[in-house]
Scaffold this motif. Sequence first.
Motif, PDB file in Angstrom:
ATOM      1  N   VAL A  69       9.032  -3.093 -10.137  1.00  0.00           N
ATOM      2  CA  VAL A  69       8.553  -1.756  -9.784  1.00  0.00           C
ATOM      3  C   VAL A  69       9.386  -1.153  -8.661  1.00  0.00           C
ATOM      4  CG1 VAL A  69       6.567  -0.449  -8.926  1.00  0.00           C
ATOM      5  CG2 VAL A  69       6.226  -2.327 -10.544  1.00  0.00           C
ATOM      6  N   SER A  70       9.849  -1.980  -7.761  1.00  0.00           N
ATOM      7  CA  SER A  70      10.659  -1.482  -6.642  1.00  0.00           C
ATOM      8  C   SER A  70      11.926  -0.786  -7.127  1.00  0.00           C
ATOM      9  CB  SER A  70      11.037  -2.634  -5.700  1.00  0.00           C
ATOM     10  OG  SER A  70      11.784  -3.627  -6.407  1.00  0.00           O
ATOM     11  N   LEU A  71      12.402  -1.156  -8.323  1.00  0.00           N
ATOM     12  CA  LEU A  71      13.597  -0.536  -8.884  1.00  0.00           C
ATOM     13  C   LEU A  71      13.272   0.681  -9.747  1.00  0.00           C
ATOM     14  CD1 LEU A  71      15.614  -3.705  -9.988  1.00  0.00           C
ATOM     15  CD2 LEU A  71      15.874  -2.377  -7.888  1.00  0.00           C
ATOM     16  N   THR A  72      12.153   0.630 -10.456  1.00  0.00           N
ATOM     17  CA  THR A  72      11.839   1.698 -11.402  1.00  0.00           C
ATOM     18  C   THR A  72      11.112   2.879 -10.766  1.00  0.00           C
ATOM     19  OG1 THR A  72       9.773   0.592 -12.030  1.00  0.00           O
ATOM     20  CG2 THR A  72      11.741   0.093 -13.336  1.00  0.00           C
ATOM     21  N   LEU A  73      10.287   2.612  -9.767  1.00  0.00           N
ATOM     22  CA  LEU A  73       9.435   3.658  -9.211  1.00  0.00           C
ATOM     23  C   LEU A  73      10.207   4.848  -8.641  1.00  0.00           C
ATOM     24  CD1 LEU A  73       6.415   4.157  -9.021  1.00  0.00           C
ATOM     25  CD2 LEU A  73       6.441   3.137  -6.732  1.00  0.00           C
ATOM     26  N   PRO A  74      11.250   4.640  -7.839  1.00  0.00           N
ATOM     27  CA  PRO A  74      11.949   5.807  -7.272  1.00  0.00           C
ATOM     28  C   PRO A  74      12.490   6.768  -8.325  1.00  0.00           C
ATOM     29  CG  PRO A  74      12.577   3.805  -6.106  1.00  0.00           C
ATOM     30  CD  PRO A  74      11.792   3.367  -7.309  1.00  0.00           C
ATOM     31  N   GLY A  75      13.115   6.246  -9.371  1.00  0.00           N
ATOM     32  CA  GLY A  75      13.661   7.105 -10.412  1.00  0.00           C
ATOM     33  C   GLY A  75      12.584   7.833 -11.188  1.00  0.00           C
ATOM     34  N   LEU A  76      11.489   7.153 -11.474  1.00  0.00           N
ATOM     35  CA  LEU A  76      10.397   7.786 -12.209  1.00  0.00           C
ATOM     36  C   LEU A  76       9.744   8.890 -11.388  1.00  0.00           C
ATOM     37  CD1 LEU A  76       8.814   4.578 -13.775  1.00  0.00           C
ATOM     38  CD2 LEU A  76      10.066   6.370 -14.998  1.00  0.00           C
ATOM     39  N   LEU A  77       9.610   8.662 -10.096  1.00  0.00           N
ATOM     40  CA  LEU A  77       9.021   9.688  -9.230  1.00  0.00           C
ATOM     41  C   LEU A  77       9.911  10.923  -9.141  1.00  0.00           C
ATOM     42  CD1 LEU A  77       7.488   7.535  -6.363  1.00  0.00           C
ATOM     43  CD2 LEU A  77       6.344   8.530  -8.347  1.00  0.00           C
ATOM     44  N   ARG A  78      11.211  10.721  -9.226  1.00  0.00           N
ATOM     45  CA  ARG A  78      12.110  11.878  -9.275  1.00  0.00           C
ATOM     46  C   ARG A  78      11.937  12.634 -10.585  1.00  0.00           C
ATOM     47  NH1 ARG A  78      15.823   8.177  -7.099  1.00  0.00           N
ATOM     48  NH2 ARG A  78      16.753   7.845  -9.165  1.00  0.00           N
ATOM     49  N   GLU A  79      11.767  11.892 -11.670  1.00  0.00           N
ATOM     50  CA  GLU A  79      11.685  12.514 -12.991  1.00  0.00           C
ATOM     51  C   GLU A  79      10.437  13.374 -13.166  1.00  0.00           C
ATOM     52  OE1 GLU A  79      14.150  12.048 -15.973  1.00  0.00           O
ATOM     53  OE2 GLU A  79      14.899  12.273 -13.935  1.00  0.00           O
ATOM     54  N   VAL A  80       9.342  13.039 -12.505  1.00  0.00           N
ATOM     55  CA  VAL A  80       8.137  13.847 -12.682  1.00  0.00           C
ATOM     56  C   VAL A  80       8.319  15.245 -12.087  1.00  0.00           C
ATOM     57  CG1 VAL A  80       6.611  11.836 -12.713  1.00  0.00           C
ATOM     58  CG2 VAL A  80       6.972  13.073 -10.563  1.00  0.00           C
ATOM     59  N   ARG A  81       9.373  15.430 -11.309  1.00  0.00           N
ATOM     60  CA  ARG A  81       9.671  16.760 -10.755  1.00  0.00           C
ATOM     61  C   ARG A  81      10.821  17.443 -11.510  1.00  0.00           C
ATOM     62  NH1 ARG A  81       9.273  13.423  -6.188  1.00  0.00           N
ATOM     63  NH2 ARG A  81      11.542  13.456  -5.896  1.00  0.00           N
ATOM     64  N   SER A  82      11.243  16.855 -12.610  1.00  0.00           N
ATOM     65  CA  SER A  82      12.355  17.391 -13.384  1.00  0.00           C
ATOM     66  C   SER A  82      11.998  18.737 -14.010  1.00  0.00           C
ATOM     67  CB  SER A  82      12.748  16.409 -14.490  1.00  0.00           C
ATOM     68  OG  SER A  82      13.677  16.984 -15.384  1.00  0.00           O
ATOM     69  N   GLU A  83      13.012  19.562 -14.246  1.00  0.00           N
ATOM     70  CA  GLU A  83      12.796  20.814 -14.973  1.00  0.00           C
ATOM     71  C   GLU A  83      12.640  20.568 -16.466  1.00  0.00           C
ATOM     72  OE1 GLU A  83      15.895  23.536 -14.071  1.00  0.00           O
ATOM     73  OE2 GLU A  83      15.356  23.725 -11.948  1.00  0.00           O
TER      74      GLU A  83
END
Length: 229
Positions: A69-83
């Motif tokens: 999770v420490s590797l996946t969470l940051p990228g996923l949290l960025r994606e929820v703000r994607s256009e």
Amino acid sequence: MTVARRDLDAMRALRALEDGRSSVRLRAALAVGTEPDPRFVDKLVERCAIEPEFFVRDMLTWALTRHPVSLTLPGLLREVRSERAQARSQALHTLSKIGDRRAWPAITWELLSDAEDDVARSAWRAAVVLVPGGEESALATMLTTQLGRGERETQLSLSQALVALGEVTAPALRAATTASDPRVRAHAIATQRLLRDPDAGFGLAIEEAKRVVALAGAPGTDDENRADR
């Protein structure tokens, strides 16, 4: 297996995720999830945003859940703000599968009321999984503002999310049965029925609720009583 061989296999898998054939992409996602590697995470997240095939996207999500999770969470949290709507939707879906409540602050009102139904549905499911103890009632109140939205698939998703929250949704649903919009009232009544009997079919519940609302004519507290008869 030597380091060089592992590196070669990793590069092949990453290339295969972009292959024009969905069957190849599906096998690649399976392989990446079977042998997790930190080098795969960014590509998996990136691919989720653009992958056209549902079954491949689901395998990409599974592959992400196989990584720390420490590797996946940051990228996923960025994606929820994607256009890009698909990026938001798939990231939310993946967060719901991972189930780490550190992602809860990312489930914003903007996502819960997203103009794209796919995104909103994913946000509702993620919210139910990630909501901290004690905040379920507030979430239920927020979700009921979306009652009456969209077509049957969207309405079913919202009802399922509210039912999953349990009895804390009852006050908010009761209030929604007096809304001025008949679609909202019907959806609230149908969801109340599912809350009492989760095995009841949504299709029958919503059609019966529509008849109740039509007979009632105007919003009032009698709607729910009529639905019980």
